[in-house]
Structure formats: C-alpha cells, structure tokens
Scaffold this motif. Sequence first.
Motif, PDB file in Angstrom:
ATOM      1  N   ARG A  42      36.225  36.416  31.817  1.00 22.11           N
ATOM      2  CA  ARG A  42      35.375  35.239  31.989  1.00 22.11           C
ATOM      3  C   ARG A  42      35.001  35.014  33.458  1.00 22.11           C
ATOM      4  N   CYS A  43      35.746  35.607  34.375  1.00 23.79           N
ATOM      5  CA  CYS A  43      35.467  35.405  35.806  1.00 23.79           C
ATOM      6  C   CYS A  43      34.114  35.998  36.166  1.00 23.79           C
ATOM      7  N   MET A  44      33.333  35.234  36.934  1.00 27.87           N
ATOM      8  CA  MET A  44      31.962  35.659  37.272  1.00 27.87           C
ATOM      9  C   MET A  44      31.906  36.402  38.595  1.00 27.87           C
ATOM     10  N   ASP A  45      33.062  36.593  39.260  1.00 30.83           N
ATOM     11  CA  ASP A  45      33.078  37.224  40.580  1.00 30.83           C
ATOM     12  C   ASP A  45      32.043  36.545  41.483  1.00 30.83           C
ATOM     13  N   CYS A  46      32.223  35.241  41.660  1.00 31.81           N
ATOM     14  CA  CYS A  46      31.229  34.423  42.367  1.00 31.81           C
ATOM     15  C   CYS A  46      30.987  34.932  43.788  1.00 31.81           C
ATOM     16  N   GLY A  47      29.747  34.758  44.254  1.00 33.32           N
ATOM     17  CA  GLY A  47      29.418  35.117  45.631  1.00 33.32           C
ATOM     18  C   GLY A  47      30.281  34.323  46.596  1.00 33.32           C
ATOM     19  N   ILE A  48      30.465  33.042  46.309  1.00 34.49           N
ATOM     20  CA  ILE A  48      31.398  32.208  47.088  1.00 34.49           C
ATOM     21  C   ILE A  48      32.500  31.779  46.120  1.00 34.49           C
ATOM     22  N   PRO A  49      33.635  32.482  46.118  1.00 33.66           N
ATOM     23  CA  PRO A  49      34.688  32.153  45.148  1.00 33.66           C
ATOM     24  C   PRO A  49      35.525  30.964  45.621  1.00 33.66           C
ATOM     25  N   PHE A  50      35.167  29.791  45.154  1.00 32.19           N
ATOM     26  CA  PHE A  50      35.884  28.578  45.585  1.00 32.19           C
ATOM     27  C   PHE A  50      37.361  28.631  45.186  1.00 32.19           C
ATOM     28  N   CYS A  51      37.666  29.342  44.102  1.00 33.58           N
ATOM     29  CA  CYS A  51      39.052  29.482  43.644  1.00 33.58           C
ATOM     30  C   CYS A  51      39.941  30.049  44.751  1.00 33.58           C
ATOM     31  N   HIS A  52      39.398  30.958  45.538  1.00 32.82           N
ATOM     32  CA  HIS A  52      40.145  31.701  46.545  1.00 32.82           C
ATOM     33  C   HIS A  52      40.261  30.927  47.856  1.00 32.82           C
ATOM     34  N   LEU A  63      43.538  36.510  46.087  1.00 30.32           N
ATOM     35  CA  LEU A  63      42.293  37.271  45.908  1.00 30.32           C
ATOM     36  C   LEU A  63      41.907  37.262  44.421  1.00 30.32           C
ATOM     37  N   ILE A  64      41.626  36.072  43.930  1.00 27.48           N
ATOM     38  CA  ILE A  64      41.515  35.838  42.491  1.00 27.48           C
ATOM     39  C   ILE A  64      40.408  36.661  41.829  1.00 27.48           C
ATOM     40  N   PRO A  65      39.174  36.663  42.373  1.00 28.53           N
ATOM     41  CA  PRO A  65      38.151  37.473  41.693  1.00 28.53           C
ATOM     42  C   PRO A  65      38.526  38.958  41.659  1.00 28.53           C
ATOM     43  N   GLU A  66      39.208  39.433  42.715  1.00 28.91           N
ATOM     44  CA  GLU A  66      39.598  40.855  42.743  1.00 28.91           C
ATOM     45  C   GLU A  66      40.569  41.166  41.622  1.00 28.91           C
ATOM     46  N   TRP A  67      41.646  40.365  41.503  1.00 32.03           N
ATOM     47  CA  TRP A  67      42.606  40.723  40.461  1.00 32.03           C
ATOM     48  C   TRP A  67      42.144  40.349  39.060  1.00 32.03           C
ATOM     49  N   ASN A  68      41.253  39.368  38.958  1.00 25.39           N
ATOM     50  CA  ASN A  68      40.640  39.128  37.635  1.00 25.39           C
ATOM     51  C   ASN A  68      39.911  40.388  37.175  1.00 25.39           C
ATOM     52  N   ASP A  69      39.159  41.008  38.104  1.00 26.29           N
ATOM     53  CA  ASP A  69      38.392  42.197  37.713  1.00 26.29           C
ATOM     54  C   ASP A  69      39.310  43.377  37.402  1.00 26.29           C
ATOM     55  N   ALA A 104      39.056  24.273  41.382  1.00 31.99           N
ATOM     56  CA  ALA A 104      37.951  24.696  42.256  1.00 31.99           C
ATOM     57  C   ALA A 104      37.034  25.714  41.575  1.00 31.99           C
ATOM     58  N   CYS A 105      37.471  26.270  40.457  1.00 32.65           N
ATOM     59  CA  CYS A 105      36.697  27.331  39.801  1.00 32.65           C
ATOM     60  C   CYS A 105      35.303  26.825  39.418  1.00 32.65           C
ATOM     61  N   VAL A 106      34.305  27.609  39.712  1.00 32.20           N
ATOM     62  CA  VAL A 106      32.918  27.217  39.439  1.00 32.20           C
ATOM     63  C   VAL A 106      32.737  26.885  37.954  1.00 32.20           C
ATOM     64  N   LEU A 107      33.427  27.585  37.077  1.00 32.95           N
ATOM     65  CA  LEU A 107      33.272  27.349  35.641  1.00 32.95           C
ATOM     66  C   LEU A 107      33.839  25.994  35.215  1.00 32.95           C
ATOM     67  N   ALA A 116      37.378  26.074  33.346  1.00 31.93           N
ATOM     68  CA  ALA A 116      37.758  27.038  34.384  1.00 31.93           C
ATOM     69  C   ALA A 116      38.320  28.324  33.777  1.00 31.93           C
ATOM     70  N   VAL A 117      38.213  29.393  34.523  1.00 32.88           N
ATOM     71  CA  VAL A 117      38.922  30.628  34.173  1.00 32.88           C
ATOM     72  C   VAL A 117      40.423  30.304  34.125  1.00 32.88           C
ATOM     73  N   ALA A 118      41.126  30.860  33.172  1.00 31.76           N
ATOM     74  CA  ALA A 118      42.568  30.590  33.024  1.00 31.76           C
ATOM     75  C   ALA A 118      43.346  31.393  34.073  1.00 31.76           C
ATOM     76  N   ILE A 119      43.130  31.041  35.345  1.00 27.74           N
ATOM     77  CA  ILE A 119      43.652  31.820  36.473  1.00 27.74           C
ATOM     78  C   ILE A 119      45.180  31.856  36.455  1.00 27.74           C
ATOM     79  N   LYS A 120      45.749  30.700  36.163  1.00 31.92           N
ATOM     80  CA  LYS A 120      47.216  30.582  36.149  1.00 31.92           C
ATOM     81  C   LYS A 120      47.822  31.547  35.124  1.00 31.92           C
TER      82      LYS A 120
HETATM   83 FE1  SF4 Z   1      34.197  32.196  40.371  1.00 33.64          FE
HETATM   84 FE2  SF4 Z   1      36.099  30.951  38.921  1.00 33.64          FE
HETATM   85 FE3  SF4 Z   1      35.967  33.667  39.028  1.00 33.64          FE
HETATM   86 FE4  SF4 Z   1      36.783  32.249  41.136  1.00 33.64          FE
HETATM   87  S1  SF4 Z   1      37.826  32.395  39.121  1.00 33.64           S
HETATM   88  S2  SF4 Z   1      35.343  33.975  41.190  1.00 33.64           S
HETATM   89  S3  SF4 Z   1      35.440  30.434  41.055  1.00 33.64           S
HETATM   90  S4  SF4 Z   1      34.445  32.246  38.124  1.00 33.64           S
END
Ligand code: SF4
Length: 487
Positions: A42-52, A63-69, A104-107, A116-120
């Motif tokens: 579900r992570c969009m690898d945002c240009g500006i990753p506010f999560c990070h 490095l959330i978008p990196e490890w999500n990918d 902070a996640c854009v979603l 939000a992406v289930a980052i946790k």
């Molecule tokens: Fe964007 Fe959310 Fe992915 Fe971070 S976790 S890169 S804010 S979609």
Amino acid sequence: MKYSRSDAPKRPKPERLQDWNEVYLHEAPEERNAAVRTQATRCMDCGIPFCHSGTAGCPLGNLIPEWNDLVRRGDWELASDRLHATNNFPEFTGRLCPAPCEAACVLSISHDAGGAVAIKRVEETIADVSWENGYVQPSQAAVSSGKRVAIVGSGPAGLAAAQQLTRAGHEVVVYERDDRLGGLLRYGIPEFKMEKKVLDRRLAQLRKEGTKFVTGCEVGVDITVEQLRAEFDSVVLAVGALRGRDDKTTPGRELKGVHLAMDHLVPANRAVEGDGPSALSAEGKHVIVIGGGDTGADCYGTATREGALSVTQLDQYPMPPTVRDDDRSPWPVWPHILRTYPAHEEAGERRFTVAVKRFVGDEDGHVRFIELQQVRVEKDSSGRRSVVPLSDEIEVLPADMVLLAIGFEGVEHMRLLDDLGISLTTRGTISCGSDWQTTAPGVFVCGDAHRGASLVVWAIAEGRSVANAVDRFLTGSSNLPSPVIPN
Ligand code: SF4
C-alpha cells in the motif's frame, strides 16, 4: 486503492484474559508474511515521505518507504538491514510505539484511501522475521578505543546508547538499580504489550557484543561519584522520569487504596517474572483508573487480568474521534484514534469528560467510593488548563482501588544527581547543552530523564544521539548517527 489497511490480528478476548501473553495472534510465518507484504504494497513511496521525517513522523528517521518496498518484494533480509540501520530495537517500537509515522503517513489524510499504511505492523514483522531467520547477530567493534563509559539506567535510551558506544569500540558498563535489566520495559510495560523474552534476547545480543551489565547497583550509593569519575571517561544518565504526578487537591487522596499507577504496575510485572503474587493485586476489587493515557491503559489491562470485579477508566477529555471530526479538515486524526488500546476492548468501561470530586472511605480509612462530576477542560490565553464542572450533579461509583495515571513530573530525587551537581529544568528533567552534556563535565543525559516521559521511539533516538555526542567527546569526532537534537 486495491488493498485495505489491516492491522495485526489479535487473539480472542476471552483467551487473552486467561494469560499475560501478548494480545496479538502468533500466526504461521507464511500466512503472516504474505499478509504483511500486502500491507507494505500500500505504500506509495512518496516523493516527500512524511512518515520518515524526524519532525512530522519517525524521530529515528526510519527508512520506511525503503523497507516497505523491500517487504513488498519479499526481500526480508535486506529489509532487516535497512530497518536496523536506523533503529537498534525495532521489535520494541513495533510493539510499543504509538506510531507517529502512521499519523504522518500521506494515506492517513483520506479515509477513502483506507487510512495510513500499517507501518507498525510491517516494522514488527520485519523484526520478528529477522530473529526467526538469524539476521540479527552480535556486531563486535573492530578496534578498542581504550575509553570507558558508564551508563546509568537500562531502559530503552540507556540500552540504545550502550549498543552504539560498544559497537564504536568503547568499554561500556550499564548500571541498573533494579534486580533485572530493562527499566520501564521490564517493570513498567505489561507482558501483554511486550513479552519479556523479546527484551531478554536483545540483552543477550548486547552482552555478546561486549556491553557489561551490573544490576542491583544504585550509582551514587553503591558506587560513589568519586569512584565513577576515577573509573570512567564519561557517564550517561538514562535514569528515566519516574516521579509520578500525584493528586494534591482531591479530598480523600490520603485514603488507603489510592495509589500511583507505577505502584500497581511494578509488582504486577514482578509477579509475571515469578517473584510471587503482587501485593497490590486488583483481584476482587472495584478499580478506578484515573487518566486516559498509555499508563492508564496498562493499569486497565493489568487490573482486568488480575480479576478485578470492575475496571473503570476516567478521562477529563472527550472521547477520541474514531472518524474525522469535520470532513472539511485536511488533518489526520490518527493519534487520537490510537488513544484506544487493545486493553479497552477486553472488559471494563471508559468514562469521558469526568473528574473525581472526592474519594470516600470507610471507618478503617480505606477508599470505598468516588464522587464523580461531569467536567470540561478549558485553556486560558497562557495555555494553562483548568477543569470546570458542568453541573452540581454527583455520581457515585464503587472504588476499592484507585490508580492515579495522570503523568510523570520528571526524574526521581537521587543522591547521584546531587553529588554530581546536576541542574534540573523547571519540568524536573535534567538540563543539558546542545551536545547533550549536563552541567557536570563529561556527564551526558538522554531519554525521559532529558525529555520527560515520552515514547519508546524518542528514547531510542536520544540514546543513539547521545552516543554520537559521547563518542565525539572521547575521540574528537564520530561516525555514529545522531537523529535528534536536545529539546
Ligand atoms: Fe508515503 Fe505513507 Fe509510504 Fe511513507 S508510508 S512513503 S507517507 S505512503
């Protein structure tokens, strides 16, 4: 848009209440990993990753978008590598952190996007996969600096500083006042939020790397400041902020049965460690928990498991929104949603916009009832808060045990601080300069002792940053990361 957010599945409530184990289901690894790969997708690898970002999202700069990918692609080993690059203990944050990254996640801006992406969940799973597959190994320093560092306190800040400094080649000794290591992770956080074996396996890694530990030793008493100065080149104070805020105004506070939250949580955690039954068990009692935060929720879940007759948590503030208050508002409501914890689903009752007017006791001086009033919290122009009753109507609730979980007021009084000549801030925390150095030369501070009671992720971030400052102090420069600056 193709996948919905889904949080980690929990065990059935009746089962959870029969034991102290973590509330989350231990799924079969294949099933768990497949579900988490979908969540990472579900992570969009945002240009500006506010999560990070350290200011809006993760203080560690994970490095959330990196490890999500990497998880999306099924490369768990590299994901583990990238996660551990910024976080010493992701299994702690994955379990305990309320996830400012998700706020902070854009979603999280749009409910239409599913939240939000289930980052946790992704973080915790990477950490668990890492341990299951042996990706977490001791990392020993290549060379010794010949410098010695004493760390006072073995909570998350002290342990993060210890691991960073040991890996940088310094000889590190962690002193712990209690009989077991871990600080709040050991005796503050209930087992149902993080099982102690999760802490113990990480401590074993630190030991193998060379960090030394001394338990049952109060620095300033069992080892004097003169000895400390003679034996070590630098000292890090990671003593926490454990002075519980008391209720100094409500009539009846002096009654037996009215306690600070930690007086309940510590013996409960000791009982789970095998030290015998808690002297402050809630079994067979009507329990009132005052305060709607993390500590209050910990008391709530603990009292429920101890077999309380009833558990009621009181909060002066309104019920947190479960949906956006105002659909025109662009701001996420995620942090407010997270004020609801798994413990609240299990049993008991939460009451909002209420405050205790009086504790009422019996002839033996033991609390038996509370008188409750509807209130509103108001702020004046200077930001000072006051609690205003909404009517004269009084409600009476039975109360055999009252637990005050209304915050912490800074570091406890300890001889060590006096002997070192340490200055405190007006908030009761230890003051320091921009290099984390206190008013005592060569003595540094990190974690709650500096910041005041805060999140586990901030403790780890400050532990990493103080390690950079100490390394620089001892050697003139440092390659260690420094994710945050003193506030
Ligand atoms: Fe964007 Fe959310 Fe992915 Fe971070 S976790 S890169 S804010 S979609």
